[in-house]
Every structure is written in structure tokens, then in C-alpha cells.
Write a protein that holds these residues in place. Sequence first.
Motif, PDB file in Angstrom:
ATOM      1  N   TYR A  37      40.535  44.225  42.747  1.00  0.00           N
ATOM      2  CA  TYR A  37      41.944  44.376  42.376  1.00  0.00           C
ATOM      3  C   TYR A  37      42.231  45.837  42.015  1.00  0.00           C
ATOM      4  O   TYR A  37      43.178  46.433  42.519  1.00  0.00           O
ATOM      5  N   GLN A  76      41.850  47.920  33.203  1.00  0.00           N
ATOM      6  CA  GLN A  76      42.442  46.593  33.431  1.00  0.00           C
ATOM      7  C   GLN A  76      41.346  45.528  33.363  1.00  0.00           C
ATOM      8  O   GLN A  76      40.363  45.607  34.115  1.00  0.00           O
ATOM      9  N   GLU A 102      41.130  42.673  34.494  1.00  0.00           N
ATOM     10  CA  GLU A 102      40.963  41.882  35.712  1.00  0.00           C
ATOM     11  C   GLU A 102      40.526  42.738  36.896  1.00  0.00           C
ATOM     12  O   GLU A 102      40.605  42.297  38.038  1.00  0.00           O
ATOM     13  N   TRP A 103      40.041  43.935  36.641  1.00  0.00           N
ATOM     14  CA  TRP A 103      39.784  44.879  37.741  1.00  0.00           C
ATOM     15  C   TRP A 103      38.869  44.326  38.819  1.00  0.00           C
ATOM     16  O   TRP A 103      39.065  44.569  40.000  1.00  0.00           O
ATOM     17  N   ASN A 104      37.860  43.563  38.441  1.00  0.00           N
ATOM     18  CA  ASN A 104      36.870  43.121  39.430  1.00  0.00           C
ATOM     19  C   ASN A 104      37.167  41.746  40.031  1.00  0.00           C
ATOM     20  O   ASN A 104      36.369  41.219  40.795  1.00  0.00           O
ATOM     21  N   MET A 105      38.318  41.172  39.672  1.00  0.00           N
ATOM     22  CA  MET A 105      38.660  39.868  40.233  1.00  0.00           C
ATOM     23  C   MET A 105      39.120  40.014  41.678  1.00  0.00           C
ATOM     24  O   MET A 105      39.553  41.075  42.113  1.00  0.00           O
ATOM     25  N   LEU A 133      41.871  38.744  44.096  1.00  0.00           N
ATOM     26  CA  LEU A 133      43.174  38.085  44.098  1.00  0.00           C
ATOM     27  C   LEU A 133      43.603  37.758  45.524  1.00  0.00           C
ATOM     28  O   LEU A 133      43.222  38.438  46.471  1.00  0.00           O
ATOM     29  N   GLN A 141      34.665  37.928  40.442  1.00  0.00           N
ATOM     30  CA  GLN A 141      34.057  38.863  41.391  1.00  0.00           C
ATOM     31  C   GLN A 141      33.153  38.135  42.375  1.00  0.00           C
ATOM     32  O   GLN A 141      33.096  38.477  43.559  1.00  0.00           O
ATOM     33  N   LEU A 153      45.055  36.222  33.207  1.00  0.00           N
ATOM     34  CA  LEU A 153      43.929  36.375  34.127  1.00  0.00           C
ATOM     35  C   LEU A 153      42.591  36.469  33.389  1.00  0.00           C
ATOM     36  O   LEU A 153      41.550  36.095  33.927  1.00  0.00           O
ATOM     37  N   GLU A 154      42.619  36.965  32.154  1.00  0.00           N
ATOM     38  CA  GLU A 154      41.399  37.192  31.395  1.00  0.00           C
ATOM     39  C   GLU A 154      41.060  36.029  30.463  1.00  0.00           C
ATOM     40  O   GLU A 154      40.230  36.189  29.563  1.00  0.00           O
ATOM     41  N   MET A 179      37.360  35.236  29.644  1.00  0.00           N
ATOM     42  CA  MET A 179      36.444  36.318  29.276  1.00  0.00           C
ATOM     43  C   MET A 179      36.040  36.207  27.810  1.00  0.00           C
ATOM     44  O   MET A 179      36.726  35.576  27.001  1.00  0.00           O
ATOM     45  N   ALA A 192      31.606  43.105  31.779  1.00  0.00           N
ATOM     46  CA  ALA A 192      32.585  43.234  32.865  1.00  0.00           C
ATOM     47  C   ALA A 192      33.278  44.584  32.833  1.00  0.00           C
ATOM     48  O   ALA A 192      33.677  45.102  33.868  1.00  0.00           O
ATOM     49  N   LEU A 193      33.455  45.148  31.655  1.00  0.00           N
ATOM     50  CA  LEU A 193      34.026  46.495  31.504  1.00  0.00           C
ATOM     51  C   LEU A 193      33.105  47.247  30.565  1.00  0.00           C
ATOM     52  O   LEU A 193      32.845  46.791  29.444  1.00  0.00           O
ATOM     53  N   PHE A 218      33.225  50.381  29.128  1.00  0.00           N
ATOM     54  CA  PHE A 218      33.601  51.468  28.219  1.00  0.00           C
ATOM     55  C   PHE A 218      33.530  51.011  26.760  1.00  0.00           C
ATOM     56  O   PHE A 218      33.580  49.818  26.463  1.00  0.00           O
TER      57      PHE A 218
END
Lengths: 393, 393
Positions: free
Chosen positions: A285, A296, A298-301, A303, A355, B297-298, B301, B360-361, B363
Amino acid sequence: PSKGGTIYRLKECLTHIRTQLDNVVDFWLKHSHDTVHGGFFTCLGKDGHVWMYCRLYRTMGRFCKPEILEAAKTGGEFLRKNARVLGSSNPWKCAFCLTRDGRAVKVQRSIFSECFYIMAMDELSRVTDDKDLQLEAEQMMEQIIYWVRVDSSGLGRPSLPGDVPTNSMAVPMMLLCLVQQLTEGREEAVTQKYKELGNWCVEQILQHIQRGGTAILENVSVNGEELPGCQGRLQNPGHALEAGWFLLQYSAMWGDDNLQKTAINKFVELPYQNGWDKKHGGLFYFLDVDHHCPTQLEWNMKLWWPHCEALIAFLMAYSQTKKPELLERFYQIYEYTFKHFPDNDSGEWYGYLTQEGKVALDFKGGPFKGFFHVPRSLFMCECILTDLLAKHN
Amino acid sequence: PSKGGTIYRLKECLTHIRTQLDNVVDFWLKHSHDTVHGGFFTCLGKDGHVWMYCRLYRTMGRFCKPEILEAAKTGGEFLRKNARVLGSSNPWKCAFCLTRDGRAVKVQRSIFSECFYIMAMDELSRVTDDKDLQLEAEQMMEQIIYWVRVDSSGLGRPSLPGDVPTNSMAVPMMLLCLVQQLTEGREEAVTQKYKELGNWCVEQILQHIQRGGTAILENVSVNGEELPGCQGRLQNPGHALEAGWFLLQYSAMWGDDNLQKTAINKFVELPYQNGWDKKHGGLFYFLDVDHHCPTQLEWNMKLWWPHCEALIAFLMAYSQTKKPELLERFYQIYEYTFKHFPDNDSGEWYGYLTQEGKVALDFKGGPFKGFFHVPRSLFMCECILTDLLAKHN
């Protein structure tokens, strides 16, 4: 592959896509209509619904049926009556979300609800031959152009000293889509009226080619320079691909070979190269051009809509150039898309996968998923495939 | 478990938490300070940073060091100079995000940036003994109370006919936190000034107990009734747990045993019961009370902050009641949290995991993650554990 093999496979695709489109239309006809208040259930869907029903009714024989026309007209009436927030300080703003009986719940401080309103009104004017609707669409277009190119204060977002003006891909992309909507098949005067705007949109979109031509960045400065920070490093491969086929349509309309080449190399091939998940398949995404983690969640989802747009982009690129590598990419995206997204039990597609390709959200209609990207993609692909196969015969 | 066994395990927890807190403080001292313009890198962090450094400096001997005080004061000056959008139509609004040199990038149409500003100013006034800062905090508090209880139009969100007034958990929760911030250890007059507001907050929070006491819903009507649609069905277990320990603190302050019982049963136990992922462990971010899929969407998580809040909530509930089952829950959350979130190589915690517990993220600081939830949780847990163990001796 042999010519016969190519044709056989294209025919298979066409049959499959045709069936999918029928199923998707059936799903929404059955589940999304509010027979009490008019309008459609699911938020953003409303304007997309009206546009899509009209386009199918107008251009595909098998959908030229009273129930499709009725759905479009009822939806159009609901929109005309309720979408614009007439009592507010800016009566051209459209609601993003309405209650079942048509009261505004949310108004976004962007131009996108208004853009979808234009698509709906213009397409409905074509189906019903109602000049008033065309006028309404063109007047709204003037308002949007004013917000984008002259003064955005009417959108309700106060200007802040640290908030630098940005060229966001979504804006020129959406306007280019509207230029095509408003001018397609219309008289020369209308085409001329929007010609300068169309060229401006193309120029704005091309500013997103960055890093020496190796990346499409979602946000750039108004002078076409890279912006600092995570906003500047953001890539949205689905958006770039959608812009890609808008550019391809535009280049075909004006016979602009250079633009066609740029569109294919930079807005079709490149987002695929940068955006495809080599491990699990599918398009990410969001991505950061420096390979940091996007902010974000949801970056690795995966869609549904970037895949819908990718199907159109690669098939259109192939149909314009006949380069076999573009068809191979189309097949690759096709395989992933139809393996992962359609719900073969209850109809329609899932919209949101992890993902790894597992369904993460199992609804069919939601705030951002309605009767729009899936049927538009199936519709466009069916048209292109039909055309390709007709030329082969 | 034997009393000796309990004490041994509590001591282990304390040692571990103490080390974690030191590491986390070191991480932010080292990485987040802008020595050129002042302020801290990472967006929302700024006010949280100031508050946290002040609280550590003021209440924990080992952090009573010049560099911590200096960090807090420099950050406080940056905030006082830049956070409020003074030139705008509403000079009490605070920016959510600033450029490095202090220009506002984004102002939210909610009260939360202003709430964090109050926390920072009040805590800084305690450390520096600066009455002006306390006054600034109290004046901002008056403004927030006006927005919440009298007229919200100054927040900049136009009222829409379909947008029904809502009691969102975040608002009374945050205000209750501020009441405690502004009154703790202050003279009786200040306590009395905010007493009615504190009771109102508690009442508003308790309205979120719904479905015959079986669920905490994030959004209810202003009359405390369930709202229709997905907004009304939303559960946010981390928020409920955070409210839980705010209520526990408040009940202890006023000696309210009934409130303590409700806080533990409904805002500590229940969100855990409804929000814990039985398959993969960890707390979901969002859930739908009717087991539909949330539209966020999350939703599935695992975020760091609900776990931070859960640790405080269960440990505080145990410390007030000594019920062993509450300590068992604390250990369970403790195991999951310290197994999954800390980055033992580079320091600090990851913030965002997939449902299965994978990062998943990656940072450490982002738009919503700064020097706040992690150190506050470690700080609170260290205080409670120290207190528990002192009483055992």
C-alpha cells in the motif's frame, strides 16, 4: 508464446472477468440499495455507485436493463437532494458520509467527495440526457478548479506557517480523470474548454517522477521538488498505477507518443518494480523510497484497489503497444488478484489482506470500499480484452 | 504462591522494569533532542517529553540530574514559544505537529494537543516552581472545559445535521487525567476547584459501560446510550484499561470503594477479557462488540501503548486489593509485553506488531509514539512495585 496461445489465454481472461463483473453487479444490486430513503448503503460508495451503474447501462449491452437505470436514477436523486451541504458557509462542499435519511455526517476538507459527485452527475446526464445534470457537474468543476488553482481557503483548512503547499498526486490525477469524464464524446467546445486544465494536470503528475526517474513520489513541492521528511519519501504504488492509465488514456486521445512512453515506463513499470512484494506477492500500500518504514500502520497490507488499477494499467499499456512483457506482468497481477481477493462463496471481493495474503478485514462494503474500483476494473479490462480479441479476428 | 515466592517475583519485575526505564530514558536523551532549535524530534512527543522528564526529575532520585532538568526546560521553552497558534482565529489552539524551527504544520480539531500542553506546563511549573506556568496550564484548562462542556465551535469543526453529539471515551478520560495532574499535592482550593469536573468525568466514563455491563464501548450518546453503526459498536481495550487506572487513582484519592470495584471489574478485567487475543496473545487495538470486523485497517495489530496501560492497570488494581488473580494477569501481560516489544539491540520499544506478534513498523519515534507511554508505564510500575515491596518488608 504463439499468437494462438496468446489469443486463447486472453479469451480465458475475458470469460473470467466477464463472469466476475456480472457477479459483482449482482452483489451490489442485491445488497446495497436502500428502498426506503434512496441512496446506497456504504459511505463513499454512493457517488461511485451512481457513476458505475450509469457507465455500465450506457456502454454494455447486457447491463442496459431497467433495474440498473432505476438504481442509478434513484441514487442520483438522493445525491442531488442531499450530497451538497447547502446550509453551510460553503454550499458547494459535498458530504463524505450521510445518514440513511440524507443528513451530512462528515465533510472532508479536500476535493474528493466533490470529484465523485461530478463523475456521478456527468455520467447520469449522459444516460438520462438531462442537461441540468451536466451543468451541475460543470459548475462543480469550476468550483474545484478554483479551490485547487486559485484559493483553497473555502475547503476549510486554515493555512499554517509550517504547512508548505504540496502537490499531492491525488489532486491532478483526479482532475485529469474528471477532464476525461466531462469531455469524452462531447462537442469540440467542451474539449477545448478543458484542454489547458488537462495539460496542467499532466504536467503536475509528471512532477512526481523523482530521484532521477527511478521513483514516483506521492507528494512533491509545488515546484516539483522533493519534500523533506517521511511525507516527501512516500510512495503509493497503486496511485501511481492509476495515474498511469489516466495518462495512457490522455496520450491516446491526443496522440502524444512521448507521454505514452513516459506513462508506461514511469507510471506503470516503475510502481510495479518498486511496489511489488517479491516475497509474498501483491502490491504494498505504501513504501518509503529510502527503504525506511512508512509511518502508515497499514503500509504493508495488500489492498484490493491498487490491484484493480494495476490490472487496467498493464492491460491498457499492452493493448496500446503489444509488448509481450506488459502482458506477462498483467498475467502475474491477474493471478495474484483473482487468487486472493474474490470471495467465491458470498460474492464480491475482500478488500484488505495482510502482507502474507490472509484476509484481514472481511467486509465487502466499508467507508472506502463500495461499488467502484472492483467493477470499474472488471469493466475496463473486459472492454480492452474484447477490443484486443476483436482486432485479432 | 507463597508470600516469599510472590515477593521474589515482584522483586524480579522491579529490577527488570527499573533497568528498562533507565534504558528508555537514555535512548531519548541521546536521540531526540534538537540542540539547534530546541524541542524534540518526533511529533506528538514534544509535550509528552516535557511532562515525562519533569515527572522523573521531580519524583525519582536517580533522575534528579541537570541534563534531565535541562531537557525539560528547553523543551518547555520551545513549547511555550511555539505550540500555541497565536496568530490564528483561536489563539488557544495548539499545534499537533511543528517544523523543526517551530512553525505549526498541523492543528487538530480536537482537544488533545491542548491536553498534553497542560500536562507539560503543570509538571514543569512544579519542577521550576514557576507560577506563571501553572497559571498558563489552568487557563488552558478553562478553555478546554469551555470547548467540551459549553461550545465546541472554536475547535473548528462545523456542526452537521447528521453528526450526532457523542461521548467519546478519550475526552472525559483525558480530562480526568488533567484534573489529577492539576490537583495532586496542591492546596485545597485547587482540589475543590476541579472537584465537580472530576465527578463529571467519572460519570461520563461510566456511561461507556454498555450491554448490561458486559462491554466498554468507545463511543456512546451524550445520554449514555449505545450509538447505531460501527462507531457505536467499537471497543478499544487499551483505552478502557487506561481509563481503568485513572479511575483507580481517583477512587483512591476520594476513598470511593464502589468506584474502585467498578473500575476493576469493568475497566480492567472486562477489556482484558474482551480484548485479549486468545490465539496469539496480546491486546487487539480495536474490536466490534458484535464480532463484526472493525473498519479500522489496523484493528488486529498489537500496539505498544495498550500493553503499557494494561501493565499499570493490573498492577495498580492488585496493589489496591491484593487479589492474586490480578497479579496473575499482570504477569501474563508482562510476559507478552517484554517478550515482544523491547528492542534489546538498539534500545526503546517497537510500537506496532502484526496480530501474530511480528514487528510491522520498526521505528521508535513516530507521529504517535514518543517519550510518553513506555516511560510512563515503566515509571508507574516501578513506583507501585517499590511501594508494594516496601510494605512487605
